[in-house]
Design a protein around this motif. Structure first.
Motif, PDB file in Angstrom:
ATOM      1  N   UNK A 190       1.066  -0.709  -0.375  1.00 11.19           N
ATOM      2  CA  UNK A 190      -0.314   0.005   0.235  1.00 11.19           C
ATOM      3  C   UNK A 190       0.316   1.442  -0.335  1.00 11.19           C
ATOM      4  N   UNK A 191       2.218   0.790   0.255  1.00  8.24           N
ATOM      5  CA  UNK A 191       3.241   2.496   0.724  1.00  8.24           C
ATOM      6  C   UNK A 191       3.346   2.234  -0.832  1.00  8.24           C
ATOM      7  N   UNK A 192       3.850   1.412  -1.752  1.00  6.51           N
ATOM      8  CA  UNK A 192       4.482   1.792  -3.462  1.00  6.51           C
ATOM      9  C   UNK A 192       3.268   1.908  -3.449  1.00  6.51           C
ATOM     10  N   UNK A 193       2.285   2.069  -3.911  1.00  8.82           N
ATOM     11  CA  UNK A 193       0.701   2.462  -4.336  1.00  8.82           C
ATOM     12  C   UNK A 193       0.420   3.960  -3.944  1.00  8.82           C
ATOM     13  N   UNK A 194       0.876   4.550  -2.668  1.00  8.01           N
ATOM     14  CA  UNK A 194       0.649   5.861  -2.478  1.00  8.01           C
ATOM     15  C   UNK A 194       1.557   6.587  -2.655  1.00  8.01           C
ATOM     16  N   UNK A 195       3.093   5.874  -2.884  1.00  5.97           N
ATOM     17  CA  UNK A 195       3.690   6.611  -3.126  1.00  5.97           C
ATOM     18  C   UNK A 195       4.603   6.849  -5.218  1.00  5.97           C
ATOM     19  N   UNK A 196       3.318   6.660  -5.439  1.00  3.14           N
ATOM     20  CA  UNK A 196       3.580   6.072  -6.976  1.00  3.14           C
ATOM     21  C   UNK A 196       2.940   8.034  -8.211  1.00  3.14           C
TER      22      UNK A 196
END
Length: 238
Positions: free
Chosen positions: A232-238
């Motif tokens: 979820x962190x990776x998605x939020x940082x895109x």
């Protein structure tokens, strides 16, 4: 960690896996069902070995079976390879129609249960709601098939032969589904609306070659919470 090349593994039966993977467990169950000895190599998710990367260069994922130096990827493909290579204790039905139906249900489980469960675990909000809805619909169909095929005498989808292909493919739900529910914050399993499926789960968990391989739920929950947070962190940082 595994090392070396595929060529170095000539004559061996080797399984590359991660401890938490339900897809790896499927292959382990197939080997145990057949009574086949094999070498298990635990991979590191954060530092994949050269052997894994060269054995499955397209997906770079486990499970990977290496037999006679030849790598085979994808759990369903591996299980069929095992069944065709070692003839004892057939996993798939011998009748062509029954075998085709077993493959149909295995593909259904992958597309309508396994995939939406994974996507629901690693999503939030409307996207998660959509995937949970798909998962519930898939489980309704599985429950219908369980009602049609299972009873007090026929405990498994393998019919009179006991555990079979569909059971092994669906088996991950016995341990991982509750984990996914808890970590993802949603509910899919329901004994009242899925009575036959829950009877099947209880029976499958007690299968002698399955029971010792099931990971403690607490261990799985801790791991998947970490993975979900990272995804979820990776998605939020895109």
């Amino acid at each position: 960690m595994a090392s070396g090349s595929v060529a170095d593994q000539e004559g061996q039966v080797m399984l590359l896996g991660f401890w938490f993977s339900p897809f790896v467990k499927r292959v382990e169950w197939a080997f145990k069902f057949k009574g086949i000895e094999y070498d298990y190599v635990e991979e590191d998710l954060t530092n994949k070995s050269t052997l894994l990367l060269t054995s499955n260069p397209i997906h770079k994922k486990v499970p990977v079976l290496i037999h006679n130096g030849n790598p085979i990827a994808e759990s369903l493909v591996i299980i069929e390879y095992i069944d065709e290579t070692w003839k004892q204790n057939p996993i798939l039905p011998q009748d062509p129609y029954d075998r085709a139906m077993a493959r149909f249900w295995a593909n259904f489980i992958e597309e309508k249960v396994s995939e939406p469960a994974r996507e629901a675990l690693f999503s939030e909000g409307e996207q998660q709601e959509k995937k949970v809805k798909e998962l519930k619909e898939g489980m309704e169909v599985v429950e219908g098939e369980a009602k049609a095929k299972l009873n007090d005498k026929t405990l498994f989808f393998g019919g009179g032969h006991g555990v079979g292909y569909v059971d092994i493919v669906l088996g991950w739900t016995c341990n991982w589904m509750e984990t996914i529910e808890e970590v993802g914050g949603f509910k899919v399993l329901d004994p009242e609306s899925q009575p036959q499926f829950h009877k099947w789960m209880t029976n499958f968990r007690e299968v002698p070659f399955v029971k010792p391989t099931l990971e403690p739920k607490e261990k799985l929950v801790e791991f998947f919470r970490m993975v979900r947070k990272d995804r979820l962190g990776l998605v939020a940082n895109k």
